[in-house]
Enzyme design. Structure first.
Site, mmCIF file in Angstrom:
data_model
loop_
_atom_site.group_PDB
_atom_site.id
_atom_site.type_symbol
_atom_site.label_atom_id
_atom_site.label_comp_id
_atom_site.label_asym_id
_atom_site.label_seq_id
_atom_site.Cartn_x
_atom_site.Cartn_y
_atom_site.Cartn_z
ATOM 1 N N GLY A 20 46.593 75.244 -1.755
ATOM 2 C CA GLY A 20 46.626 76.682 -1.955
ATOM 3 C C GLY A 20 46.995 77.058 -3.378
ATOM 4 N N ARG A 24 49.326 73.259 -8.136
ATOM 5 C CA ARG A 24 49.343 72.012 -7.377
ATOM 6 C C ARG A 24 48.006 71.283 -7.527
ATOM 7 N NH1 ARG A 24 51.292 73.022 -1.643
ATOM 8 N NH2 ARG A 24 53.188 73.498 -2.794
ATOM 9 N N ARG A 43 40.077 83.890 -12.372
ATOM 10 C CA ARG A 43 41.243 84.526 -11.745
ATOM 11 C C ARG A 43 42.448 83.593 -11.676
ATOM 12 N NH1 ARG A 43 39.835 89.147 -7.530
ATOM 13 N NH2 ARG A 43 37.886 89.900 -8.418
ATOM 14 N N ARG A 87 42.100 70.404 3.375
ATOM 15 C CA ARG A 87 43.229 71.201 2.903
ATOM 16 C C ARG A 87 44.440 70.303 2.726
ATOM 17 N NH1 ARG A 87 46.944 74.887 2.240
ATOM 18 N NH2 ARG A 87 48.561 75.301 3.786
ATOM 19 N N SER A 90 51.453 72.861 2.261
ATOM 20 C CA SER A 90 52.759 72.820 2.913
ATOM 21 C C SER A 90 52.705 73.570 4.230
ATOM 22 C CB SER A 90 53.826 73.425 2.002
ATOM 23 O OG SER A 90 53.498 74.765 1.681
ATOM 24 N N ASP A 204 59.581 73.188 5.154
ATOM 25 C CA ASP A 204 60.712 73.916 5.737
ATOM 26 C C ASP A 204 60.629 73.820 7.254
ATOM 27 O OD1 ASP A 204 59.315 76.727 6.619
ATOM 28 O OD2 ASP A 204 58.462 75.976 4.757
ATOM 29 N N ARG A 217 59.324 70.270 -3.838
ATOM 30 C CA ARG A 217 58.134 70.387 -3.003
ATOM 31 C C ARG A 217 56.966 69.607 -3.599
ATOM 32 N NH1 ARG A 217 57.721 75.977 0.296
ATOM 33 N NH2 ARG A 217 59.927 76.175 0.824
#
Length: 235
Positions: A20, A24, A43, A87, A90, A204, A217
């Protein structure tokens, strides 16, 4: 080149990993790909193409939520010919036996609604992962010794959820974790006969309140990327 992806013909590989977060995507490309080059910055949603073990791979940021992912996946498939879409992201754990940094392989993805709902109308379509990718990812995770869980996840429409009753039912029905994109990815893969899988790292925990600090993360997600790559190119 499309409205949201500025790559030229031939610059997007048939195998695409979809984090996402665009940063990353940059980290994963620099860490795991050889000869990685940036092919998209429209963008600020960065995309990179390089090679993994001699195989062309694109790592393209998809943004947050199913509407954003739907834009990128539609363009990747329709214009650039992507065939395998995984995908990497997290998620929040929803079962006591799922721990921080564990990997979840999403066999199915339940949701209240997706951008595809207008097509299905009254039908509750059940999107699922590609079996060959799911099997290969499970085998890769086992070989690495990564704590891994295979089962259903919940793709939420919102991040700041105000439906504790719905979360309770997800937990009751064995849903492993919650994220915001996989269900629409699986819908699109089914529609266009492409392979798709969501490989997720637990950042989490909804039941215990535990969470990884933001600086941990990214460094905790290496196993997830390696599992995705090995699954994509399994014999």
């Amino acid at each position: 080149m499309t409205i949201h992806i500025g790559a030229n013909p031939g610059e997007i590989a048939e195998t695409v990993l979809l984090p996402g977060d665009p940063l990353r995507a940059k980290w994963a490309a620099e860490t795991f790909l050889e000869n990685a080059r940036q092919v998209n910055d429209v963008r600020g949603m960065l995309g990179f193409t390089g090679e993994w073990n001699g195989n062309p791979v694109t790592i393209q940021g998809s943004g947050m939520g199913m509407p954003s992912l739907s834009i990128y996946v539609n363009e990747l498939i329709s214009t650039f010919g992507a065939k395998t879409l995984i995908r990497i992201g997290s998620c929040g754990a929803m079962q006591q036996d799922v721990g921080l940094r564990d990997v979840i392989l999403a066999m199915t993805a339940s949701t209240l609604s997706t951008p595809s709902r207008g097509i299905f109308k009254e039908l509750n379509f059940a999107p699922c992962a590609d079996w060959s990718l799911l099997k290969a990812a499970a085998q890769a995770a086992e070989a690495k010794g990564t704590p891994t869980h295979v089962g259903g996840i919940y793709s939420a429409d919102v991040f700041y959820d105000e439906r504790p009753d719905l979360n309770e039912q997800m937990v009751r029905h064995g849903i492993l974790g919650v994220e915001m994109e996989a269900a629409e990815l699986y819908n699109l893969a089914a529609r266009y006969q492409r392979r798709a899988l969501a490989v997720l790292t637990v950042s989490d925990h909804l039941l215990t309140g535990e969470a990884l600090p933001s600086d941990q993360r990214q460094s905790s997600f290496g196993d997830m990327v390696e599992i995705a790559l090995q699954a994509a190119f399994a014999d």
